[in-house]
Design an enzyme around this catalytic site. Structure first.
Site, PDB file in Angstrom:
ATOM      1  N   VAL A 141       0.998  -7.241  -7.851  1.00 39.90           N
ATOM      2  CA  VAL A 141      -0.001  -7.329  -8.927  1.00 39.90           C
ATOM      3  C   VAL A 141       0.136  -6.197  -9.945  1.00 39.90           C
ATOM      4  O   VAL A 141      -0.561  -6.180 -10.946  1.00 39.90           O
ATOM      5  CB  VAL A 141      -1.453  -7.389  -8.377  1.00 39.90           C
ATOM      6  CG1 VAL A 141      -1.687  -8.687  -7.633  1.00 39.90           C
ATOM      7  CG2 VAL A 141      -1.763  -6.188  -7.509  1.00 39.90           C
TER       8      VAL A 141
ATOM      9  N   LYS B 166       5.965  -4.801   0.481  1.00 36.74           N
ATOM     10  CA  LYS B 166       5.883  -5.540   1.752  1.00 36.74           C
ATOM     11  C   LYS B 166       7.261  -5.805   2.373  1.00 36.74           C
ATOM     12  O   LYS B 166       7.437  -5.574   3.576  1.00 36.74           O
ATOM     13  CB  LYS B 166       5.079  -6.834   1.568  1.00 36.74           C
ATOM     14  CG  LYS B 166       3.567  -6.541   1.451  1.00 36.74           C
ATOM     15  CD  LYS B 166       2.759  -7.728   0.972  1.00 36.74           C
ATOM     16  CE  LYS B 166       1.268  -7.318   0.878  1.00 36.74           C
ATOM     17  NZ  LYS B 166       0.475  -8.179   0.041  1.00 36.74           N
TER      18      LYS B 166
ATOM     19  N   TYR C 135      -1.360   0.928   4.225  1.00 38.13           N
ATOM     20  CA  TYR C 135      -1.139  -0.222   3.331  1.00 38.13           C
ATOM     21  C   TYR C 135      -1.479   0.136   1.883  1.00 38.13           C
ATOM     22  O   TYR C 135      -0.697  -0.113   0.963  1.00 38.13           O
ATOM     23  CB  TYR C 135      -1.976  -1.411   3.825  1.00 38.13           C
ATOM     24  CG  TYR C 135      -1.946  -2.578   2.883  1.00 38.13           C
ATOM     25  CD1 TYR C 135      -0.832  -3.417   2.812  1.00 38.13           C
ATOM     26  CD2 TYR C 135      -3.016  -2.851   2.019  1.00 38.13           C
ATOM     27  CE1 TYR C 135      -0.781  -4.486   1.933  1.00 38.13           C
ATOM     28  CE2 TYR C 135      -2.978  -3.916   1.129  1.00 38.13           C
ATOM     29  CZ  TYR C 135      -1.859  -4.723   1.085  1.00 38.13           C
ATOM     30  OH  TYR C 135      -1.805  -5.773   0.206  1.00 38.13           O
TER      31      TYR C 135
ATOM     32  N   SER D 197       2.577  -5.363  -3.912  1.00 35.75           N
ATOM     33  CA  SER D 197       3.071  -6.167  -2.775  1.00 35.75           C
ATOM     34  C   SER D 197       4.588  -6.124  -2.610  1.00 35.75           C
ATOM     35  O   SER D 197       5.104  -6.614  -1.608  1.00 35.75           O
ATOM     36  CB  SER D 197       2.636  -7.617  -2.934  1.00 35.75           C
ATOM     37  OG  SER D 197       1.287  -7.736  -2.572  1.00 35.75           O
TER      38      SER D 197
HETATM   39  O1  DON Z   1      -3.587  -6.036  -1.431  1.00 34.01           O
HETATM   40  C1  DON Z   1      -3.780  -5.883  -2.604  1.00 34.01           C
HETATM   41  O2  DON Z   1      -4.797  -6.274  -3.105  1.00 34.01           O
HETATM   42  C2  DON Z   1      -2.793  -5.263  -3.566  1.00 34.01           C
HETATM   43  N1  DON Z   1      -2.832  -3.871  -3.492  1.00 34.01           N
HETATM   44  C3  DON Z   1      -1.425  -5.813  -3.414  1.00 34.01           C
HETATM   45  C4  DON Z   1      -1.456  -7.255  -3.666  1.00 34.01           C
HETATM   46  C5  DON Z   1      -0.316  -7.776  -4.439  1.00 34.01           C
HETATM   47  O3  DON Z   1       0.444  -7.104  -5.060  1.00 34.01           O
HETATM   48  C6  DON Z   1      -0.221  -9.240  -4.433  1.00 34.01           C
HETATM   49  N2  DON Z   1       0.949  -9.698  -5.095  1.00 34.01           N
HETATM   50  N3  DON Z   1       1.201 -10.441  -5.910  1.00 34.01           N
END
Ligand code: DON
Length: 628
Positions: free
Chosen positions: A270, A78, A200, A75
């Site tokens: 994440v 983003k 994405y 994320s």
């Molecule tokens: O959208 C998702 O599930 C992941 N690839 C990215 C989410 C993420 O990193 C959330 N952050 N803390």
């Protein structure tokens, strides 16, 4: 993996380095949290590493632990992706599709505006997928390559995709797929939802390391300019927008508490990364893969929070950026220019020089520093020649608010007797240009010209002093000749003594710009009486603008005196500022004086030299006092 050029490492003994190492030792044993398991590939990574990196806005890196270990950005892509869309698609187009309100919900929440179907903000998945849809629409062929290059520019090196993580996300991202289809339903995504979604997933799967994220955060802290290569990655207005959504939404349902406790715009992923930005100061990043229930790195949050609290770095900490920008402030009555003046002239300047004021500023100028300056300058004037010189030589940066306020102040004083001159601005080219544009139609041409006329404070002071001397009826033309009997050194000599000296004096002429004397080079033992023209005495160190001008001598003064008293040394260069005429007295020629007069003449010359040196020393003392 390509390496980052221009990386300057902070010294091992630097306190920041020590603090990062201490935090590393403190947080390493913390094994709370779990790996992200909803993406199979992420569940397989090593959970143990801990890396901490801090990059200042002038590109110095402090780091501890596993700062070069690769992981996926997730994320944290983003914020730069949002910045790319703002720049590429335009703010209005982006705002039509994505809001800027926090959700108070998890990153993968399905929470859209009821009326429009707009995702609430670009930091949650729905907003980021919508952002990717917009970018895909603009660049169906090479959207990923473009945003990847953009993110690479933040980090100062070429980043690559982690194919395995990308495939894993794409195969298992059912919830994100559901979000994308919902967005398609509301026409937030147009065309095939799979397109925006694919971008994405790819952007989440870019491989970075902790140091990369700290450089990215420092680029955001540095108003979009990468501190390693000085390239502008994103314009200042868009940086502000990106940091705003990071501050309000970057930590998802924990954003409010984060801002409350830590006070730095931040973003987590994440993959275990966290980056935090202290605008105008530095970027901080932590890598540690175990996550809390919200999907934030447990140690990552702990380290950033501890660092912020230890140094009281909260964005809203009121003491940050307090003015303190006026380095020295003196009036022309206390400390004049380095132009040497006669005793009579000095008396006039001491009486009437109070209207000339110098404000030496330093560091980064903000709204607060200019507010203070304007207040000081705005104090009621004294009449006569009023010139306020603002010396920016030691200023490192001027923010937009400061530039605007200064422009308003300049325009506001337009009808008053006080004049302004800005000096030492050669390193602040953008500021100069902007100020000139802002004032072009608001200031009468002569005032505008005066504002930018002087390269340095010295020149401005000398101009103001000449104006005062002119106004007080004792102006002088540097090209008119000062006869022998009016030469300062010979003031006490009788006409007979002057007549005895005259045959020993050799006339010499120099062209403007010519070097008359060179430091540390003979011949010593020669005294130069300045008949007409001006000369500058300059310290030999440095070159160009950085050379220090010790004094400017006018006709009637003398130079070469140090090497007369101590023939071993010449301490400074002497340059002709205008065409110059001198009379040169070789010390050995004094042996030819008539024996009856020699003793008295030599004594008077020595007394003249002592007077000259005493006057020069008094000037240095005044300068010391003014700057102390
Ligand atoms: O959208 C998702 O599930 C992941 N690839 C990215 C989410 C993420 O990193 C959330 N952050 N803390």
């Amino acid at each position: 993996m390509s390496t980052v050029p221009n990386l300057r490492r902070g010294a091992a003994s630097h306190p920041i380095q020590q603090v990062l190492e201490r935090l590393h030792r403190r947080f390493l044993p913390d094994r709370r949290g779990r790996l992200a398991s909803y993406i199979p590939e992420l569940a397989a990574v090593d959970a143990e590493p801990l890396g901490i990196a801090l990059v200042t806005i002038d590109g110095v890196v402090y780091e501890a632990g596993d700062t070069a270990a690769p992981f996926t950005i997730q994320s944290i892509s983003k914020p730069p992706t949002y910045g790319y869309a703002l720049r590429d698609c335009g703010v209005a187009a982006v705002l039509r599709k994505i809001g800027v309100e926090p959700t108070g919900d998890a990153f993968n929440s399905i929470n859209l505006e009821p009326e429009t179907g707009r995702p609430r903000n670009p930091m949650v998945n729905a907003g980021a997928i919508a952002t990717c849809g917009l970018i895909h629409q603009e660049h169906p062929e090479d959207g990923f390559a473009r945003v990847l290059a953009h993110i690479s520019a933040y980090c100062g090196r070429e980043l690559v995709l982690d194919e395995a993580v990308y495939r894993s996300e794409k195969a298992t991202g059912h919830r994100n797929r559901a979000i994308a289809h919902l967005l398609r339903n509301f026409n937030i995504l147009e065309g095939d939802p799979e397109d925006g979604l694919d971008l994405y997933f790819r952007l989440c799967s870019v491989a970075v390391n902790c140091r990369d994220l700290a450089v990215m955060a420092a680029t955001l802290a540095h108003n979009g300019v990468n501190p390693l290569d000085n390239r502008t990655v994103l314009g200042g207005q868009n940086v502000r927008r990106v940091l705003s959504v990071m501050a309000s939404c970057g930590m998802y349902d924990g954003s409010g508490a984060w801002l409350y406790d830590v006070g730095m715009p931040a973003k987590s992923g994440v993959g275990g990364g966290v980056m935090a930005v202290l605008p105008g100061q530095f970027g901080l990043a932590v890598f540690s893969p175990r996550l809390d229930e919200r999907g934030n790195s447990v140690r990552g949050l702990g380290v950033v929070q501890a660092f912020s609290q230890e140094f009281q770095l909260h964005l809203f900490h009121g003491e940050r950026g307090l003015p303190g920008a006026i380095r020295a402030h003196y009036s022309g009555a206390v400390l004049g220019s380095r132009a040497e003046r006669s005793e009579a002239e000095t008396a006039v300047l001491e009486a009437h020089g109070g209207g000339v004021r110098v404000f030496e500023l330093k560091g980064r100028l903000s709204f607060g520093s200019i507010e203070l300056l304007v207040r000081e300058i705005g104090a009621p004037g004294r009449g006569g020649v009023e010139l306020n010189v603002i010396d920016l030589q030691r200023v490192t940066a001027i923010d937009d608010a400061a530039g605007l306020l200064l422009a308003e102040a300049c325009a506001g004083w337009c009808g008053e007797p006080r004049h302004l001159a800005l000096t030492g601005t050669s390193h602040l080219e953008d500021f100069r240009r902007q100020l000139h544009e802002r004032l072009r139609d608001r200031l009468p041409a002569p005032r505008l010209e005066l504002l930018f006329r002087f390269a340095d404070t010295e020149a401005a002071m000398e101009w103001a002093e000449n104006a005062i001397l002119e106004a007080e009826g004792c102006g002088r033309d540097p090209m008119s000749e000062v006869p022998l009997q009016s030469q300062e050194l010979l003031q006490k000599c009788s006409p007979a003594e002057l007549a005895a000296l005259r045959p020993l004096l050799e006339p010499a002429r120099f062209a403007a710009g010519e070097r008359i004397l060179r430091a540390d080079q003979g011949p010593g033992g020669r005294l130069y009486l300045l008949v007409s023209g001006k000369v500058s005495v300059i310290l030999p160190e440095g070159d160009g603008e950085s050379r220090l001008r010790l004094s400017v001598l006018w006709p009637g003064s003398a130079f070469g005196e140090i090497a007369v008293l101590d023939p071993e040394t010449r301490s400074a260069d002497v340059l002709a500022d205008t065409p110059v005429q001198c009379l040169v007295l070789r010390m050995e020629a004094l042996g030819r004086l008539p024996p009856g007069q020699a003793g008295a003449i030599q004594l008077k010359l020595t007394q003249g030299l002592a007077r000259l040196l005493a006057r020069r020393l008094r000037r240095v003392n005044r300068e010391f006092r003014a700057l102390a």
